[in-house]
Design a protein around this motif. Structure first.
Motif, PDB file in Angstrom:
ATOM      1  N   VAL A   1       0.859  -1.198   0.000  1.00 61.75           N
ATOM      2  CA  VAL A   1       0.000   0.000   0.000  1.00 61.75           C
ATOM      3  C   VAL A   1       0.890   1.241   0.000  1.00 61.75           C
ATOM      4  CG1 VAL A   1      -1.829   1.260   1.190  1.00 61.75           C
ATOM      5  CG2 VAL A   1      -1.754  -1.249   1.325  1.00 61.75           C
ATOM      6  N   THR A   2       0.808   2.032  -1.048  1.00 60.14           N
ATOM      7  CA  THR A   2       1.586   3.274  -1.086  1.00 60.14           C
ATOM      8  C   THR A   2       0.695   4.447  -0.665  1.00 60.14           C
ATOM      9  OG1 THR A   2       1.075   3.881  -3.373  1.00 60.14           O
ATOM     10  CG2 THR A   2       2.957   2.393  -3.022  1.00 60.14           C
ATOM     11  N   VAL A   3       1.337   5.420  -0.034  1.00 60.82           N
ATOM     12  CA  VAL A   3       0.613   6.614   0.432  1.00 60.82           C
ATOM     13  C   VAL A   3       1.446   7.829   0.029  1.00 60.82           C
ATOM     14  CG1 VAL A   3      -0.471   7.766   2.395  1.00 60.82           C
ATOM     15  CG2 VAL A   3      -0.182   5.269   2.438  1.00 60.82           C
ATOM     16  N   ASN A   4       0.888   8.668  -0.804  1.00 62.62           N
ATOM     17  CA  ASN A   4       1.607   9.842  -1.308  1.00 62.62           C
ATOM     18  C   ASN A   4       0.715  11.068  -1.253  1.00 62.62           C
ATOM     19  OD1 ASN A   4       4.280   8.746  -2.458  1.00 62.62           O
ATOM     20  ND2 ASN A   4       2.750   7.340  -3.320  1.00 62.62           N
ATOM     21  N   ALA A   5       1.347  12.214  -1.435  1.00 60.41           N
ATOM     22  CA  ALA A   5       0.586  13.470  -1.458  1.00 60.41           C
ATOM     23  C   ALA A   5       0.934  14.236  -2.726  1.00 60.41           C
ATOM     24  CB  ALA A   5       0.921  14.314  -0.238  1.00 60.41           C
ATOM     25  N   ILE A   6       0.004  15.088  -3.113  1.00 62.95           N
ATOM     26  CA  ILE A   6       0.294  16.068  -4.157  1.00 62.95           C
ATOM     27  C   ILE A   6       0.066  17.441  -3.524  1.00 62.95           C
ATOM     28  CG2 ILE A   6      -0.528  17.075  -6.329  1.00 62.95           C
ATOM     29  CD1 ILE A   6      -0.777  14.328  -7.427  1.00 62.95           C
ATOM     30  N   ALA A   7       0.999  18.338  -3.770  1.00 61.62           N
ATOM     31  CA  ALA A   7       0.853  19.711  -3.275  1.00 61.62           C
ATOM     32  C   ALA A   7       0.618  20.616  -4.479  1.00 61.62           C
ATOM     33  CB  ALA A   7       2.111  20.132  -2.523  1.00 61.62           C
ATOM     34  N   PRO A   8      -0.657  20.877  -4.792  1.00 59.92           N
ATOM     35  CA  PRO A   8      -0.912  21.754  -5.940  1.00 59.92           C
ATOM     36  C   PRO A   8      -0.579  23.204  -5.601  1.00 59.92           C
ATOM     37  CG  PRO A   8      -2.889  20.465  -5.348  1.00 59.92           C
ATOM     38  CD  PRO A   8      -1.912  20.364  -4.214  1.00 59.92           C
ATOM     39  N   GLY A   9      -0.158  23.932  -6.623  1.00 55.45           N
ATOM     40  CA  GLY A   9      -0.124  25.391  -6.527  1.00 55.45           C
ATOM     41  C   GLY A   9      -1.527  25.898  -6.809  1.00 55.45           C
ATOM     42  N   TYR A  10      -1.632  27.095  -7.374  1.00 55.10           N
ATOM     43  CA  TYR A  10      -2.953  27.702  -7.604  1.00 55.10           C
ATOM     44  C   TYR A  10      -3.573  27.144  -8.884  1.00 55.10           C
ATOM     45  CZ  TYR A  10      -2.140  30.711  -3.677  1.00 55.10           C
ATOM     46  OH  TYR A  10      -1.925  31.160  -2.399  1.00 55.10           O
ATOM     47  N   ILE A  11      -4.737  26.503  -8.711  1.00 52.61           N
ATOM     48  CA  ILE A  11      -5.404  25.806  -9.812  1.00 52.61           C
ATOM     49  C   ILE A  11      -6.754  26.485 -10.077  1.00 52.61           C
ATOM     50  CG2 ILE A  11      -6.220  23.546 -10.621  1.00 52.61           C
ATOM     51  CD1 ILE A  11      -3.168  23.626  -9.880  1.00 52.61           C
ATOM     52  N   ASP A  12      -7.081  26.609 -11.337  1.00 50.15           N
ATOM     53  CA  ASP A  12      -8.267  27.348 -11.764  1.00 50.15           C
ATOM     54  C   ASP A  12      -9.549  26.554 -11.470  1.00 50.15           C
ATOM     55  OD1 ASP A  12      -9.875  29.185 -12.889  1.00 50.15           O
ATOM     56  OD2 ASP A  12      -9.265  28.813 -14.966  1.00 50.15           O
TER      57      ASP A  12
ATOM     58  N   GLY B   1       3.674  31.577 -15.106  1.00 51.23           N
ATOM     59  CA  GLY B   1       2.923  32.743 -15.549  1.00 51.23           C
ATOM     60  C   GLY B   1       1.434  32.536 -15.728  1.00 51.23           C
ATOM     61  N   ARG B   2       0.901  31.499 -15.119  1.00 48.73           N
ATOM     62  CA  ARG B   2      -0.551  31.254 -15.232  1.00 48.73           C
ATOM     63  C   ARG B   2      -0.988  30.360 -14.086  1.00 48.73           C
ATOM     64  NH1 ARG B   2      -1.280  25.905 -16.617  1.00 48.73           N
ATOM     65  NH2 ARG B   2       0.397  24.888 -17.752  1.00 48.73           N
ATOM     66  N   LEU B   3      -2.326  30.274 -13.906  1.00 45.61           N
ATOM     67  CA  LEU B   3      -2.866  29.287 -12.970  1.00 45.61           C
ATOM     68  C   LEU B   3      -2.700  27.889 -13.553  1.00 45.61           C
ATOM     69  CD1 LEU B   3      -6.269  30.986 -12.024  1.00 45.61           C
ATOM     70  CD2 LEU B   3      -4.205  30.859 -10.605  1.00 45.61           C
ATOM     71  N   GLY B   4      -2.668  26.906 -12.672  1.00 44.70           N
ATOM     72  CA  GLY B   4      -2.663  25.518 -13.153  1.00 44.70           C
ATOM     73  C   GLY B   4      -4.066  25.091 -13.544  1.00 44.70           C
ATOM     74  N   GLN B   5      -4.158  23.999 -14.278  1.00 41.46           N
ATOM     75  CA  GLN B   5      -5.447  23.424 -14.672  1.00 41.46           C
ATOM     76  C   GLN B   5      -5.655  22.113 -13.917  1.00 41.46           C
ATOM     77  OE1 GLN B   5      -7.664  25.014 -16.717  1.00 41.46           O
ATOM     78  NE2 GLN B   5      -6.182  26.695 -16.591  1.00 41.46           N
ATOM     79  N   ALA B   6      -6.920  21.839 -13.618  1.00 43.20           N
ATOM     80  CA  ALA B   6      -7.232  20.654 -12.803  1.00 43.20           C
ATOM     81  C   ALA B   6      -6.661  19.363 -13.414  1.00 43.20           C
ATOM     82  CB  ALA B   6      -8.739  20.547 -12.627  1.00 43.20           C
ATOM     83  N   HIS B   7      -6.663  19.278 -14.741  1.00 43.15           N
ATOM     84  CA  HIS B   7      -6.177  18.038 -15.371  1.00 43.15           C
ATOM     85  C   HIS B   7      -4.683  17.831 -15.117  1.00 43.15           C
ATOM     86  CE1 HIS B   7      -4.036  19.749 -18.858  1.00 43.15           C
ATOM     87  NE2 HIS B   7      -4.953  20.701 -18.816  1.00 43.15           N
ATOM     88  N   GLU B   8      -3.974  18.929 -14.815  1.00 40.33           N
ATOM     89  CA  GLU B   8      -2.531  18.792 -14.556  1.00 40.33           C
ATOM     90  C   GLU B   8      -2.282  18.137 -13.191  1.00 40.33           C
ATOM     91  OE1 GLU B   8      -0.573  22.351 -17.134  1.00 40.33           O
ATOM     92  OE2 GLU B   8      -1.941  23.035 -15.567  1.00 40.33           O
ATOM     93  N   ILE B   9      -3.203  18.344 -12.257  1.00 40.93           N
ATOM     94  CA  ILE B   9      -3.121  17.645 -10.966  1.00 40.93           C
ATOM     95  C   ILE B   9      -3.553  16.185 -11.157  1.00 40.93           C
ATOM     96  CG2 ILE B   9      -3.950  17.591  -8.587  1.00 40.93           C
ATOM     97  CD1 ILE B   9      -2.233  20.093  -9.367  1.00 40.93           C
ATOM     98  N   ALA B  10      -4.598  16.003 -11.955  1.00 41.84           N
ATOM     99  CA  ALA B  10      -5.141  14.658 -12.168  1.00 41.84           C
ATOM    100  C   ALA B  10      -4.093  13.719 -12.758  1.00 41.84           C
ATOM    101  CB  ALA B  10      -6.360  14.742 -13.084  1.00 41.84           C
ATOM    102  N   ARG B  11      -3.252  14.277 -13.624  1.00 39.51           N
ATOM    103  CA  ARG B  11      -2.228  13.438 -14.259  1.00 39.51           C
ATOM    104  C   ARG B  11      -1.235  12.903 -13.219  1.00 39.51           C
ATOM    105  NH1 ARG B  11      -2.673  11.426 -19.480  1.00 39.51           N
ATOM    106  NH2 ARG B  11      -0.675  10.535 -19.928  1.00 39.51           N
ATOM    107  N   GLY B  12      -0.917  13.754 -12.250  1.00 34.45           N
ATOM    108  CA  GLY B  12      -0.029  13.319 -11.168  1.00 34.45           C
ATOM    109  C   GLY B  12      -0.674  12.230 -10.327  1.00 34.45           C
ATOM    110  N   VAL B  13      -1.953  12.399 -10.039  1.00 34.62           N
ATOM    111  CA  VAL B  13      -2.676  11.382  -9.253  1.00 34.62           C
ATOM    112  C   VAL B  13      -2.684  10.062 -10.020  1.00 34.62           C
ATOM    113  CG1 VAL B  13      -4.919  10.739  -8.276  1.00 34.62           C
ATOM    114  CG2 VAL B  13      -4.129  13.117  -8.108  1.00 34.62           C
ATOM    115  N   SER B  14      -2.929  10.173 -11.312  1.00 35.74           N
ATOM    116  CA  SER B  14      -2.981   8.974 -12.151  1.00 35.74           C
ATOM    117  C   SER B  14      -1.677   8.179 -12.050  1.00 35.74           C
ATOM    118  CB  SER B  14      -3.253   9.413 -13.591  1.00 35.74           C
ATOM    119  OG  SER B  14      -2.904   8.423 -14.500  1.00 35.74           O
ATOM    120  N   PHE B  15      -0.555   8.890 -12.113  1.00 32.27           N
ATOM    121  CA  PHE B  15       0.739   8.198 -11.989  1.00 32.27           C
ATOM    122  C   PHE B  15       0.857   7.525 -10.622  1.00 32.27           C
ATOM    123  CE2 PHE B  15       5.125   8.373 -10.321  1.00 32.27           C
ATOM    124  CZ  PHE B  15       5.622   7.293 -11.042  1.00 32.27           C
ATOM    125  N   LEU B  16       0.543   8.275  -9.565  1.00 27.91           N
ATOM    126  CA  LEU B  16       0.722   7.732  -8.212  1.00 27.91           C
ATOM    127  C   LEU B  16      -0.185   6.523  -7.951  1.00 27.91           C
ATOM    128  CD1 LEU B  16       1.121  11.065  -6.214  1.00 27.91           C
ATOM    129  CD2 LEU B  16       2.913   9.395  -6.740  1.00 27.91           C
TER     130      LEU B  16
END
Ligand code: NDP
Length: 240
Positions: A170-181, A203-218
């Protein structure tokens, strides 16, 4: 057999993007939410993803909700603790309720969901828990002692639980997003947001799918050697 994932706060914002990404990965996804029935209904109609309503800050509700998901869908292999709220204000203005609601939901929700699902993952020898922390839990933020404390707590919680799961698949990880739109950031007054964006190297806000991609990998099989880590997805903030 497809893995089964539950995404808390999974029917809108970052959670919605995570639910859709995991579904695209071939995972059977269910989404928890707190109260926005209309969005949840529209989300299910659009995606076919089942939604379950409960307050992640309520430990009995989490236990009952996860048991219901296990009975109706199957044993939960993956938990994404994404549900979160803000109750901002300087400490002079912040009420005890502002403090305790954020601690109860943002940090307590991670405990409640892990308490309900981690033992089953250990029994089955495979599991993934991904906790959504925040850049503001790493660096703090003016007017957010409650939120920063809860999110910082998530990063410590992640490392501690990872040690319990490490030899058990069982792996347990975190993602620390910056500012997401999302709606959460839309609530930040425009002049404040402009100043925030000016400090993001990309130079921009992040997009939700950019966080989702990290979750997908983890959550993937390939990430079995990644545990107790925090992935920062923040447009380069705090790299200097
Ligand atoms: P939103 O406000 O857009 O969505 C929050 C989600 O959490 C909703 O689905 C909501 O359900 C759910 N939720 C809130 N309280 C509860 C509760 N008690 N029980 C169950 N579900 C609950 O937030 P974001 O998508 O922006 O944020 C998602 C996560 O990412 C949060 O943990 C947030 O702290 C974190 N984060 C966000 C950042 C950003 O810039 N947006 C930056 C860093 C971290 P409902 O739809 O029913 O209201």
């Amino acid at each position: 057999m497809a893995r089964i994932a539950i995404v808390t706060g999974g029917s809108r914002g970052i959670g919605e993007a995570i639910s859709l990404r995991l579904q695209a990965d071939g995972i059977t996804v269910v989404a928890n939410y707190a109260g926005n029935d209309e969005k949840a209904k529209a989300f299910t109609e659009r995606t076919g993803i089942r939604t379950y309503k409960w307050d992640v800050g309520d430990h009995q509700a989490c236990r009952d909700g996860c048991a219901r998901v296990a009975e109706e869908v199957g044993p939960i292999d993956i938990v994404v603790n994404n549900a979160g709220i803000t109750r901002d204000g300087t400490i002079a203005r912040m009420t005890f309720e502002d403090w305790s609601d954020v601690m109860r939901i943002n940090l307590g929700g991670c405990f409640n969901m892990a308490k309900a699902c981690f033992p089953g993952m250990v029994d089955r020898g495979w599991g993934r828990i991904v906790n959504i922390g925040s850049i503001n839990g790493q660096a703090g933020q003016y007017g957010q002692v409650n939120y920063a404390a809860a999110k910082s707590g998530i990063h410590g919680f992640t490392k501690a639980l990872a040690q319990e799961g490490a030899k058990k698949g069982v792996t347990v990880n975190a993602i620390a997003p910056g500012y997401i739109d999302t709606d959460m950031v839309a609530a930040v007054p425009a002049p404040v947001l402009e100043k925030i964006v000016a400090k993001i190297p990309v130079g921009r806000l992040g997009q939700a799918h950019e966080i989702a991609r990290g979750v997908s990998f983890l959550c993937s099989e390939d990430a079995g050697f990644v545990t107790g880590s925090t992935m920062s997805i923040n447009g380069g903030q705090h790299m200097y």
